[in-house]
Design an enzyme around this catalytic site. Structure first.
Site, PDB file in Angstrom:
ATOM      1  N   LYS A 196       0.841  -1.217   0.000  1.00 58.30           N
ATOM      2  CA  LYS A 196       0.000   0.000   0.000  1.00 58.30           C
ATOM      3  C   LYS A 196       0.868   1.256   0.000  1.00 58.30           C
ATOM      4  CE  LYS A 196       0.449   1.468   4.443  1.00 58.30           C
ATOM      5  NZ  LYS A 196       0.859   2.784   4.884  1.00 58.30           N
ATOM      6  N   THR A 253      -4.025   5.384   3.057  1.00 53.57           N
ATOM      7  CA  THR A 253      -2.713   5.941   2.719  1.00 53.57           C
ATOM      8  C   THR A 253      -2.725   6.599   1.339  1.00 53.57           C
ATOM      9  OG1 THR A 253      -1.823   4.079   3.984  1.00 53.57           O
ATOM     10  CG2 THR A 253      -0.242   5.429   2.836  1.00 53.57           C
TER      11      THR A 253
HETATM   12  O1  LIG Z   1       0.825   3.375   7.442  1.00 55.37           O
HETATM   13  C1  LIG Z   1       0.289   4.446   7.557  1.00 55.37           C
HETATM   14  C2  LIG Z   1      -1.138   4.601   7.844  1.00 55.37           C
HETATM   15  O2  LIG Z   1      -1.746   3.371   8.114  1.00 55.37           O
HETATM   16  C3  LIG Z   1       1.087   5.694   7.387  1.00 55.37           C
HETATM   17  O3  LIG Z   1       1.369   5.862   6.051  1.00 55.37           O
HETATM   18  P1  LIG Z   1       2.559   6.813   5.587  1.00 55.37           P
HETATM   19  O4  LIG Z   1       3.828   6.151   6.023  1.00 55.37           O
HETATM   20  O5  LIG Z   1       2.420   6.955   4.126  1.00 55.37           O
HETATM   21  O6  LIG Z   1       2.359   8.136   6.302  1.00 55.37           O
END
Ligand SMILES: O=C(CO)COP(=O)(O)O
Ligand SMILES: NC(=O)C1=CN([C@@H]2O[C@H](COP(=O)(O)OP(=O)(O)OC[C@H]3O[C@@H](n4cnc5c(N)ncnc54)[C@H](OP(=O)(O)O)[C@@H]3O)[C@@H](O)[C@H]2O)C=CC1
Length: 344
Positions: A196, A253
């Site tokens: 993701k 995300t």
């Molecule tokens: O894993 C995350 C939210 O579940 C955080 O994502 P990021 O590392 O892109 O900020």
């Protein structure tokens, strides 16, 4: 355990997520005793004085039962009911080896989402190599640190092959606006968490180029298909990708303004170079470090991941954002392949 339900929890690593998880554990109705270990002595001193983490989450006060620790963490590990690793994937192997030497029986869970850059291993594969006898698990799912620190409603997945670790994670975090669901599919949960991040970079690029909401929905849906293909080929269960650590975290995300991975994509679309972006981001964006390995592992298994492969090309400077979009749109027509729903 000290009294019924009250746990002693050691969180190692005081970045945004480690700090938020420590705050959530300390605010739990069972009033767990929580120690948050910081590697930088100066930062630890500031955190003790201000009762906040000025570096990563400076707007949320620490509850009184959250202690800031620094230096040697052996006493924390040896006295904890649960050790939580808040460090990035890059630190996982060293941390696990150290913990295994200090306390081979300690239940340990990690929060990182990615793939180790040097050898292409998922976090549980890193553990099997570095400290195979530890009792382990992972806490994952859609969860921006700031919202968790503010006690905003959040649902997570506690994945472990060991029922005791699942139960400990639920005892530690379920409550106070947080729901924690047990799961035994470590592979599926970890593939979801890693892929993701790569797909959030892709969606950031798409939105940064102003390609529209149709394009974003297409990218997320086809991204989910490629995440599921890789996860199933690695031994994950298809239904896991329909859950919190799969589609749940992907949607959060890829679309959420708080995502660092999405931000990397938005800035790439604006024409900034990757080194410039990483120099100012101030946080780890695991998608940058695991994209190559995601695609490499997929290639080894004969799994097609065109969106992730396009992100790799861009990160490696082999294409630009506009060419990347063209490349994806010009692919041959195909039958829409979707994972089959689980049979119960
Ligand atoms: O894993 C995350 C939210 O579940 C955080 O994502 P990021 O590392 O892109 O900020
Ligand atoms: N932020 C979020 O909302 C979420 C993050 N995650 C995942 O959690 C992991 C950590 O992310 P996050 O906290 O946001 O990252 P940050 O960039 O905010 O912080 C990383 C932290 O790890 C520390 N660190 C880095 N390398 C080491 C090491 N070798 N030994 C000890 N400590 C180390 C850093 O210390 P220093 O400050 O001294 O450099 C810093 O405290 C990532 O895998 C991320 O994908 C998962 C869910 C949500």
């Amino acid at each position: 355990m000290t009294t019924a339900n009250r746990l002693s929890i050691a969180v190692l690593g005081a970045g945004a997520w480690g700090t938020a998880v420590a705050i959530a554990a300390a605010k739990h109705p069972a009033h767990h005793h929580v120690s948050l270990w910081v590697r930088d002595a100066q930062q630890a001193e500031q955190m003790r004085l201000q009762r906040r983490n000025p570096r990563y989450l400076d707007e949320v006060d620490f509850p009184d039962n959250l202690c800031i620790e620094e230096g040697n963490f052996s006493h924390l590990v040896m006295s904890a009911d649960l050790v939580v690793l808040g460090t990035p994937v890059s630190a996982l192997s060293d941390m696990l080896q150290t913990i295994a030497m200090l306390s081979p029986q300690a239940p340990v869970v990690w929060l990182c989402k990615g793939i180790e850059q040097t050898n292409g291993l998922l976090p549980h594969e890193v553990q099997l190599k570095a400290a195979p006898h530890l009792l382990c698990g992972v806490l994952s799912g859609p969860s921006f640190a700031l919202e968790v620190a503010r006690s905003q409603p959040t649902a997570l997945v506690a994945a472990s092959h060991d029922a005791r670790v699942q139960a400990l994670l639920i005892a530690a975090f379920h409550g106070n606006n947080m729901r924690v669901y047990g799961n035994t599919d470590l592979v599926g949960v970890e593939v979801g968490g890693a892929v993701k991040n790569v797909l959030a970079i892709a969606t950031g690029i798409c939105d940064g180029l102003d390609l529209g909401l149709n394009a974003r929905a297409a990218l997320i849906t086809r991204g989910l298909a490629e995440m599921t293909r890789l996860g199933c080929a690695l031994g994950g269960r298809p239904e896991t990708f329909m859950g919190l650590s799969g589609v749940g975290d992907l949607v959060l995300t890829a679309t959420g303004g708080l995502s660092r991975n999405r931000k990397v994509g938005l800035l790439l679309a604006q024409g900034q170079s990757l080194p410039e972006i990483l120099a100012t981001l101030g946080h780890v964006a695991e998608g940058v470090y695991c994209a190559h390995n995601v695609v490499q592992r997929a290639g080894q298994l004969g799994v097609e991941m065109p969106i992730s492969a396009a992100v790799v090309q861009l990160l490696e400077g082999k294409t630009n954002a506009q060419e990347l979009v063209q490349q994806l749109l010009e692919r041959d027509p195909a039958i829409e392949s979707l994972p089959s729903p689980p049979v119960h």
